[in-house]
Design a protein around this motif. Structure first.
Motif, mmCIF file in Angstrom:
data_model
loop_
_atom_site.group_PDB
_atom_site.id
_atom_site.type_symbol
_atom_site.label_atom_id
_atom_site.label_comp_id
_atom_site.label_asym_id
_atom_site.label_seq_id
_atom_site.Cartn_x
_atom_site.Cartn_y
_atom_site.Cartn_z
ATOM 1 N N VAL A 218 0.766 -1.231 0.195
ATOM 2 C CA VAL A 218 -0.057 0.077 0.261
ATOM 3 C C VAL A 218 0.713 1.179 -0.049
ATOM 4 N N MET A 219 1.916 1.347 0.784
ATOM 5 C CA MET A 219 2.891 2.461 1.114
ATOM 6 C C MET A 219 3.546 2.585 -0.260
ATOM 7 N N HIS A 220 3.680 1.610 -0.799
ATOM 8 C CA HIS A 220 4.784 1.326 -2.137
ATOM 9 C C HIS A 220 3.851 2.274 -3.348
ATOM 10 N N GLY A 221 2.340 1.816 -3.131
ATOM 11 C CA GLY A 221 1.757 2.388 -4.262
ATOM 12 C C GLY A 221 1.168 3.733 -3.975
ATOM 13 N N LEU A 222 1.412 4.121 -2.731
ATOM 14 C CA LEU A 222 0.702 5.691 -2.238
ATOM 15 C C LEU A 222 2.069 6.592 -2.260
ATOM 16 N N GLY B 6 -10.728 3.489 -0.092
ATOM 17 C CA GLY B 6 -11.042 3.370 -1.507
ATOM 18 C C GLY B 6 -9.782 2.539 -2.348
ATOM 19 N N LEU B 7 -8.955 1.948 -1.644
ATOM 20 C CA LEU B 7 -7.828 1.424 -2.472
ATOM 21 C C LEU B 7 -8.191 0.213 -2.814
ATOM 22 N N ARG B 8 -9.333 -0.320 -2.641
ATOM 23 C CA ARG B 8 -9.326 -1.820 -3.264
ATOM 24 C C ARG B 8 -9.710 -1.581 -4.872
ATOM 25 N N LYS B 9 -10.105 -0.252 -5.064
ATOM 26 C CA LYS B 9 -10.306 -0.260 -6.565
ATOM 27 C C LYS B 9 -8.974 -0.152 -7.304
ATOM 28 N N TRP B 10 -7.992 0.335 -6.837
ATOM 29 C CA TRP B 10 -6.656 0.339 -7.379
ATOM 30 C C TRP B 10 -5.780 -0.771 -7.114
ATOM 31 N N MET B 11 -5.876 -1.387 -6.109
ATOM 32 C CA MET B 11 -4.862 -2.397 -5.593
ATOM 33 C C MET B 11 -5.660 -3.879 -5.209
ATOM 34 N N PRO B 12 -6.260 -4.458 -6.252
ATOM 35 C CA PRO B 12 -7.120 -5.705 -5.992
ATOM 36 C C PRO B 12 -6.347 -6.587 -5.035
ATOM 37 N N HIS B 13 -5.012 -6.996 -5.818
ATOM 38 C CA HIS B 13 -4.346 -8.167 -5.190
ATOM 39 C C HIS B 13 -4.260 -7.932 -3.506
ATOM 40 N N THR B 14 -3.440 -6.526 -3.448
ATOM 41 C CA THR B 14 -3.300 -6.238 -2.028
ATOM 42 C C THR B 14 -4.337 -6.357 -1.247
ATOM 43 N N ARG B 15 -5.614 -6.015 -1.804
ATOM 44 C CA ARG B 15 -6.894 -5.754 -0.786
ATOM 45 C C ARG B 15 -7.323 -7.377 -0.617
ATOM 46 N N ALA C 216 6.134 -9.420 -8.260
ATOM 47 C CA ALA C 216 7.222 -10.024 -7.308
ATOM 48 C C ALA C 216 6.602 -9.720 -5.759
ATOM 49 N N ILE C 217 5.714 -8.511 -5.779
ATOM 50 C CA ILE C 217 5.170 -8.251 -4.483
ATOM 51 C C ILE C 217 3.874 -9.078 -4.189
ATOM 52 N N THR C 218 2.919 -8.899 -5.416
ATOM 53 C CA THR C 218 1.614 -9.530 -5.320
ATOM 54 C C THR C 218 1.660 -11.043 -5.260
ATOM 55 N N VAL C 219 2.524 -11.760 -5.977
ATOM 56 C CA VAL C 219 2.669 -13.225 -5.867
ATOM 57 C C VAL C 219 3.138 -13.593 -4.478
ATOM 58 N N VAL C 220 3.884 -12.990 -3.938
ATOM 59 C CA VAL C 220 4.387 -13.393 -2.458
ATOM 60 C C VAL C 220 3.358 -12.946 -1.345
ATOM 61 N N LEU C 221 2.589 -11.859 -1.681
ATOM 62 C CA LEU C 221 1.376 -11.710 -0.957
ATOM 63 C C LEU C 221 0.239 -12.924 -1.015
ATOM 64 N N TRP C 222 0.204 -13.456 -2.187
ATOM 65 C CA TRP C 222 -1.068 -14.249 -2.448
ATOM 66 C C TRP C 222 -0.504 -15.748 -1.739
ATOM 67 N N ILE C 223 0.864 -16.016 -1.974
ATOM 68 C CA ILE C 223 1.583 -17.316 -1.424
ATOM 69 C C ILE C 223 1.257 -17.257 0.301
ATOM 70 N N LEU C 224 1.465 -15.931 0.798
ATOM 71 C CA LEU C 224 1.371 -16.014 2.020
ATOM 72 C C LEU C 224 -0.059 -15.898 2.653
ATOM 73 N N ALA C 225 -1.007 -15.357 1.888
ATOM 74 C CA ALA C 225 -2.309 -15.269 2.246
ATOM 75 C C ALA C 225 -2.767 -16.775 2.043
ATOM 76 N N ILE C 226 -2.597 -17.387 1.046
ATOM 77 C CA ILE C 226 -2.920 -18.923 0.843
ATOM 78 C C ILE C 226 -2.284 -19.725 2.128
ATOM 79 N N GLY C 227 -1.084 -19.543 2.470
ATOM 80 C CA GLY C 227 -0.369 -20.130 3.719
ATOM 81 C C GLY C 227 -1.369 -19.764 4.933
ATOM 82 N N ALA C 228 -1.789 -18.309 4.940
ATOM 83 C CA ALA C 228 -2.626 -17.926 6.119
ATOM 84 C C ALA C 228 -3.786 -18.932 6.083
#
Lengths: 100, 788
Positions: free
Chosen positions: B368-372, B383-392, B525-537
């Protein structure tokens, strides 16, 4: 036979004269001469005792002193000549560069 | 079986760090990326291999062992410590977490830190950290663990202050280091105490010598209690528990991947790990486990309430981490007196699940901070859900996990802790002494059992509710509602890009588009890692489904059982679901409240509340002023003492008296003696001649000067006089005596012995003269004697 104390008293007088020469005179050449006097006073003492006690060791020692005195005079005079060439003076009061 | 190359696991990241630090600048970014990520990946592969060996081919000792080198590492007297490593079931799990999550965060960092000019340094430190953490986890004795313990502390310091051009960052790093030192001190003392009582520091040997810790009594308590409490001090430092938690929120000054790896997923769990590692010590002193649990529970609630009012995204997550670590402490501190076991499994389980969802949250925040462009204030997001779906989506999953929503991982691990603590009972000796204890203690046979668990449970439940609330407050403030940040025009953005190129290069931010969106999604590189961790979670929790729910599915507990005995609480399935339902309801209330208040941006009710209770809000917003209290109670007195010591001891005593004093003495003496060494040869000769004359004179006259000293011996009217003079050399002297003091001396003789008999009694004055015939010098002494 001349008693030993005459020799010793003469030697003492010579030594004092030599010492005063070394101490009081500012000319380095005269100081060297004073040193010679002191050395010879010592030699005289040595020889006098040698004779009084009939022991030649002291005479041998006197020869060593003479040899050393010769060497000392040679080296000392050489230094003096060197100093005089550089500074045009052998007044020891002016030779103070080692102090600073 | 050939010896397993255990030492490779920590060494691989170290090699990466060494190469990067030594010649990294010449290698270029791609090589560094490959090297550092690759070495951690390799360590991960070796860890997996070790895990599999443990799984299929368990060695008889129950652990894989290795060492860095054969020779003894520390050898002094009886002390003989080898640089040994051991991987048992507990450290294997930690190894997988450290290398696995570490690798993911390395990958994430390649994108996050892409534009940082100190890319190489960052990865070198990150690798150094990974290696240190692995030493900590794999150490087979306390000193080896301590090396890792200090190593991670150092890396934490280096990485918190990574952007060292800002004072605040450097100060935060220093704070973390100093606060951690306090904890390290406890750890060291515990180590010394253990060694002095048992003579060993190796975990496996220590387990067999634990009775020696129980046998020694200090101040009416077994030494094991002191060891436990000292280890706890160390653990509170490293794991950011009350009273030493204050460094962790400030540690957020470091780059976000650092916060995720070090200050959420791995390093801060070291305290929990050490408590679990030394479980036998704590079991010998069960009440210390109660202290662990109480510290954990209070921290959990305390930090959670602070988290509610924070505005900075990373600060919220930091307090959340403190709070979750409190949960883990409660887990490892939960003790069941009748089975003599503690709920370590739950604590470690929560450690693992937390590593996933908290890393995911932190990395999401980083995204998020990266994107902002570095904006961290959640009040300026929305409202960041609109622009950052993976992060969201990943952030939402992690929020649900940490809130403990069924069936995500947080649900299982938190429930294991909550369910355990209700059943907990800690032994105590002796009757209760005050009303509070009487309330908390119930008589159970002959022993008093603390039903502290019944008090801790609601505290934790409340903390869990707060957690759900602030996490979803965070989620909705960031991703829900409408964007509340500064409007972004394309001109302004272009200006920002051009103008602030240096700053965001230094802060690892990235600008892709010149579109009008205030934010943009992060690179793969960021979103894929996020998804791996989210699936792990999501899925990691299924490894620890309790026996009562579904027998045979508690892989996690089963795996840990050889090292950490399971907590055997006679909990039925219905009880489990009851606890689960309560926890879910509390979390649901928290989430619901967050939706009402923050679902569409901060609601009016929030503003009204803040307006109506400004003091309460400020109290919580300012973190209960704990930093200020510490400043007043600790920092200022220490500073004042240091100031006094500086002025009185250092400046006055050392500098003025000792250093300058010596100098003054020397220079003073020099000033005086310079008159002696004036360079005038002739004065020297005078001194020489005068000195020589004095020596000769004294030497030849000393005999006679001292020669007349005499002793008298009176017997009746007989008086004997012996002139002893100056000893042996007095031989050549001559003596004479005046017996009446009237100036009439007797005959001169070489012998110093005289005898005289007086005619009449009374006092007589005796005078003795010593004469040196060589010089004719004379000395005289006189004395009065009395005769009858």
């Amino acid at each position: 036979m001349i008693p030993i104390h005459w020799f010793l008293e003469l030697a003492a007088v010579l030594f004092v004269v030599g010492s005063l020469g070394v101490i009081l005179r500012r000319n380095a050449l005269i100081m060297l001469m004073g040193i010679e006097l002191q050395l010879n006073a010592a030699n005289l003492t040595l020889v006098a005792f040698s004779r009084a006690y009939h022991d030649a060791h002291a005479q041998a020692f006197a020869f060593i002193v003479i040899a050393v005195a010769a060497a000392e005079a040679a080296v000392g005079l050489a230094i003096l000549v060197g100093i005089f060439r550089n500074r045009r003076s052998v007044n020891v009061d002016e030779l103070t560069i080692m102090k600073h | 079986m050939a010896e397993f190359p255990l030492h490779l696991i920590p060494i691989l990241p170290f090699i990466g760090a060494a190469i990067a630090l030594l010649i990294g600048r010449r290698l270029g970014k791609n090589v560094i990326t490959l090297l550092c990520c690759g070495s951690v990946a390799a360590a991960f592969i070796v860890s997996v291999k070790g895990f599999l060996v443990l799984h299929h081919d368990l060695p008889p000792t129950g652990a894989l062992v290795g060492r860095f080198f054969e020779a003894p590492w520390i050898k002094a007297g009886d002390l003989n410590i080898s640089a040994g490593l051991a991987m048992d079931h507990l450290s294997a799990i930690l190894c997988l977490v450290v290398t696995g999550i570490g690798f993911l965060i390395h990958v994430y960092s390649t994108a996050y830190m892409e534009h940082d000019e100190n890319y190489t340094r960052f990865f070198a430190f990150l690798n150094l950290f990974t290696g240190s953490m692995l030493i900590l986890v794999l150490g087979d004795s306390l000193p080896v663990t301590f090396v890792g313990w200090e190593g991670v502390g150092l890396c934490s310091y280096l990485l918190i202050g990574f952007w060292l051009d800002k004072d605040a960052n450097a100060l935060a790093g220093r704070k973390a280091f100093v606060v951690n030192r306090i904890g390290d001190f406890g750890f060291l003392l515990a180590m010394f105490l253990i060694y002095s009582r048992t003579g060993t520091l190796k975990y496996t040997e220590l387990a067999g010598h634990i009775d020696q810790l129980s046998a020694h009594i200090w101040f009416g308590l077994p030494v094991a209690y002191f060891v436990g409490l000292l280890v706890l001090v160390g653990a509170t430092g490293k794991s950011a528990q009350i009273p030493l938690y204050i460094w962790l929120p400030d540690a957020m000054a470091g780059p976000t991947p650092v916060s995720a790896l070090i200050h959420a997923a791995t390093m801060v769990t070291a305290g929990v790990y050490v408590v679990a590692r030394l479980h036998f010590v704590f079991e010998a002193a069960p009440v210390t486990l109660a202290v662990v649990a109480v510290v954990g529970a209070i921290t959990a609630l305390f930090a959670a309430t602070i988290g509610i009012a924070q505005r900075d995204m990373k600060k919220v997550l930091a307090y959340s981490t403190v709070s979750q670590l409190g949960f883990m402490f409660v887990g490892v501190g939960t003790y069941l007196n009748n089975t003599h076991t503690a709920n370590y499994q739950a604590g470690i389980f929560h450690l693992v699940t937390h590593a996933f969802f908290k890393a995911c949250l932190f990395l999401g925040a980083g995204s998020v901070m990266h994107g902002l462009n570095g904006e961290g204030d959640i009040m300026r997001m929305g409202g960041l859900r609109k622009w950052m779906p993976h992060t969201r989506w990943t952030f939402l999953i992690a929020c649900l996990a940490i809130a403990g929503i069924f069936p995500l991982s947080g649900f299982w691990s938190k429930d294991a802790i909550l369910g355990g603590v209700w059943h907990a009972s800690w032994l105590t000796s002796g009757p209760p002494t005050n009303f509070l204890e009487k309330m908390a203690f119930a008589k159970d046979g002959d022993q008093f059992v603390i039903h502290l668990g019944h008090f801790l449970y609601p505290v934790l439940l409340l903390a869990a509710g707060c957690t759900a609330f602030y996490m979803f407050r965070l989620y909705w403030l960031a991703f829900g509602g409408e964007y509340r940040g500064p409007a972004v025009s394309s001109a302004a953005l272009a200006h920002a890009v051009g103008d602030a190129h240096d700053t965001h290069a230094a802060h690892g931010h990235d600008d892709h588009g010149h579109d009008h969106a205030p934010a943009h999604e992060s690179p793969p590189a960021i979103t894929v890692v996020l998804w791996i961790l989210a699936i792990g979670a999501i899925v990691i929790g299924f490894l620890g489904i309790p026996e009562v729910v579904r027998p045979g599915f508690d892989y996690f507990g089963e795996w840990l059982s050889p090292v950490l005995p399971p907590l055997v609480a006679d909990e039925s399935a219905s009880e489990f679901w009851m606890f689960a339902a309560i926890a879910l309801a509390v979390s649901g209330i928290g989430i619901g409240l967050a939706w009402v208040l923050y679902g569409h941006g901060p609601a009016v009710a929030v503003r009204n509340f803040v307006a109506r209770a400004p003091r309460l809000y400020r109290l919580v917003f300012n973190k209960y002023y704990v930093d200020e209290i510490y400043d007043f109670l600790v920092v200022r007195p220490v500073r004042f003492t240091a100031f006094l010591l500086w002025k009185a001891f250092d400046a006055f005593f050392i500098d003025l008296i000792l250093v300058n004093g010596v100098g003054f003495l020397v220079s003073g003496f020099g000033k005086l003696s310079k008159y002696l060494q004036n360079g005038d040869l002739q004065r020297y000769i005078v001194a020489l001649i005068v000195g020589g004359a004095v020596i000769v004179g004294v030497g030849t006259h000393y005999d006679v000067w001292a020669g007349a000293k005499f002793e008298t011996a009176v017997a009746g009217r007989d008086v004997r006089v012996v002139a002893h003079g100056a000893g042996t050399t007095a031989k050549r002297l001559q003596y004479r005596v005046d017996w009446e003091g009237d100036g009439k001396f007797g005959a001169t003789q070489p012998s110093p012995n005289f005898k005289h008999t007086y005619d009449k009694p009374g006092s007589h004055k005796i005078a003795v003269e010593a004469i040196d015939p060589r010089w004719g010098t004379v000395s005289r002494e006189s004395r009065t004697v009395k005769v009858q």
